[in-house]
Motif scaffolding. Structure first.
Motif, PDB file in Angstrom:
ATOM      1  N   UNK A  43       0.817  -1.214   0.000  1.00 39.39           N
ATOM      2  CA  UNK A  43       0.000   0.000   0.000  1.00 39.39           C
ATOM      3  C   UNK A  43       0.855   1.270   0.000  1.00 39.39           C
ATOM      4  N   UNK A  44       0.433   2.248  -0.764  1.00 37.76           N
ATOM      5  CA  UNK A  44       0.942   3.623  -0.609  1.00 37.76           C
ATOM      6  C   UNK A  44      -0.195   4.546  -1.023  1.00 37.76           C
ATOM      7  N   UNK A  49       4.884   9.494  -3.106  1.00 37.89           N
ATOM      8  CA  UNK A  49       5.826   9.210  -4.196  1.00 37.89           C
ATOM      9  C   UNK A  49       6.016   7.719  -4.432  1.00 37.89           C
ATOM     10  N   UNK A  50       5.748   6.899  -3.403  1.00 38.30           N
ATOM     11  CA  UNK A  50       5.956   5.457  -3.555  1.00 38.30           C
ATOM     12  C   UNK A  50       4.802   4.783  -4.297  1.00 38.30           C
ATOM     13  N   UNK A  51       3.686   5.450  -4.400  1.00 40.02           N
ATOM     14  CA  UNK A  51       2.543   4.847  -5.100  1.00 40.02           C
ATOM     15  C   UNK A  51       2.841   4.863  -6.602  1.00 40.02           C
ATOM     16  N   UNK A  84      -4.537   1.273  -1.114  1.00 35.26           N
ATOM     17  CA  UNK A  84      -5.550   0.320  -0.661  1.00 35.26           C
ATOM     18  C   UNK A  84      -6.892   1.008  -0.391  1.00 35.26           C
ATOM     19  N   UNK A  85      -6.858   2.309  -0.277  1.00 34.12           N
ATOM     20  CA  UNK A  85      -8.120   3.030  -0.125  1.00 34.12           C
ATOM     21  C   UNK A  85      -8.682   3.075   1.280  1.00 34.12           C
ATOM     22  N   UNK A  86      -7.835   2.825   2.253  1.00 33.91           N
ATOM     23  CA  UNK A  86      -8.322   2.840   3.637  1.00 33.91           C
ATOM     24  C   UNK A  86      -7.483   3.826   4.453  1.00 33.91           C
ATOM     25  N   UNK A  87      -8.063   4.956   4.793  1.00 32.46           N
ATOM     26  CA  UNK A  87      -7.282   6.001   5.466  1.00 32.46           C
ATOM     27  C   UNK A  87      -6.721   5.590   6.814  1.00 32.46           C
ATOM     28  N   UNK A  88      -7.341   4.605   7.458  1.00 33.11           N
ATOM     29  CA  UNK A  88      -6.944   4.280   8.844  1.00 33.11           C
ATOM     30  C   UNK A  88      -5.945   3.132   8.951  1.00 33.11           C
ATOM     31  N   UNK A  96       3.490   8.155  10.023  1.00 38.04           N
ATOM     32  CA  UNK A  96       3.081   9.554  10.110  1.00 38.04           C
ATOM     33  C   UNK A  96       2.456  10.072   8.837  1.00 38.04           C
ATOM     34  N   UNK A  97       1.769   9.159   8.125  1.00 34.61           N
ATOM     35  CA  UNK A  97       1.105   9.599   6.892  1.00 34.61           C
ATOM     36  C   UNK A  97      -0.373   9.287   6.996  1.00 34.61           C
TER      37      UNK A  97
END
Ligand SMILES: C[S@@+](CC[C@H](N)C(=O)[O-])C[C@H]1O[C@@H](n2cnc3c(N)ncnc32)[C@H](O)[C@@H]1O
Length: 150
Positions: A43-44, A49-51, A84-88, A96-97
């Protein structure tokens, strides 16, 4: 969801992909899948930048398929990552992102323990499970049969 919790308790990591297809909630469980490399993609968050990939649902003969597409040039050896689409997700907090966006297509990974381990080791060098050993054997067989055809 129950199954996902069980996998988590067994320390299997999370390989379940949730998505919507024709207004239905669907999921693909790749936990015991040793053949499809897509399950190894990390996931990113979008904008990180890693996505470097996006996951899309592609319908073929009325069956949904999960397909990964590069959304920029990817260097040899670079790790593949999509949102992955999951903020949590726990590692987003660890690094820290905090997630701010969601593409609303799946809910991979709630395994904090695994995420912490992965912080210490590159994804594919963790202790190999039996399934993964079988997978590498499968890859070796493919390579040697390709070589014998040349
Ligand atoms: C679909 S698997 C990806 C393959 C996994 N990295 C492996 O080596 O088996 C999803 C799991 O990978 C880990 N993961 C994915 N993206 C991560 C990230 N950005 N940071 C830390 N762990 C991550 C989490 O443990 C998650 O449950």
């Amino acid at each position: 969801m129950q199954l996902e919790k069980e996998y988590e308790q067994e320390g299997q990591g999370s390989f379940i992909y949730f998505f919507k297809y024709r207004d239905k909630s669907c999921c693909i469980d790749a936990t015991n899948d040793i053949f499809h490399e897509g399950r190894m993609i990390n996931d990113a968050e979008n904008g990180d930048a890693k996505q470097n990939c996006v996951m899309k649902i592609v319908e073929v003969n009325q069956t949904p398929h999960l397909c990964t597409f590069a959304d920029r040039d990817i260097a040899i050896g670079e790790e593949l990552r999509y949102d992955y689409g999951v903020p949590t997700l726990p590692w987003r907090k660890i690094y820290g992102q905090p997630g701010t966006r969601t593409n609303n297509i799946n809910t991979h990974g709630r395994n904090l323990r695994t995420a912490r381990n992965q912080d210490k080791q590159p994804p594919c060098t963790r202790k190999k499970s039996m399934r993964r050993k079988e997978y590498f054997k499968y890859q070796e067989n493919i390579t040697s049969s390709q070589q014998s055809m040349e």
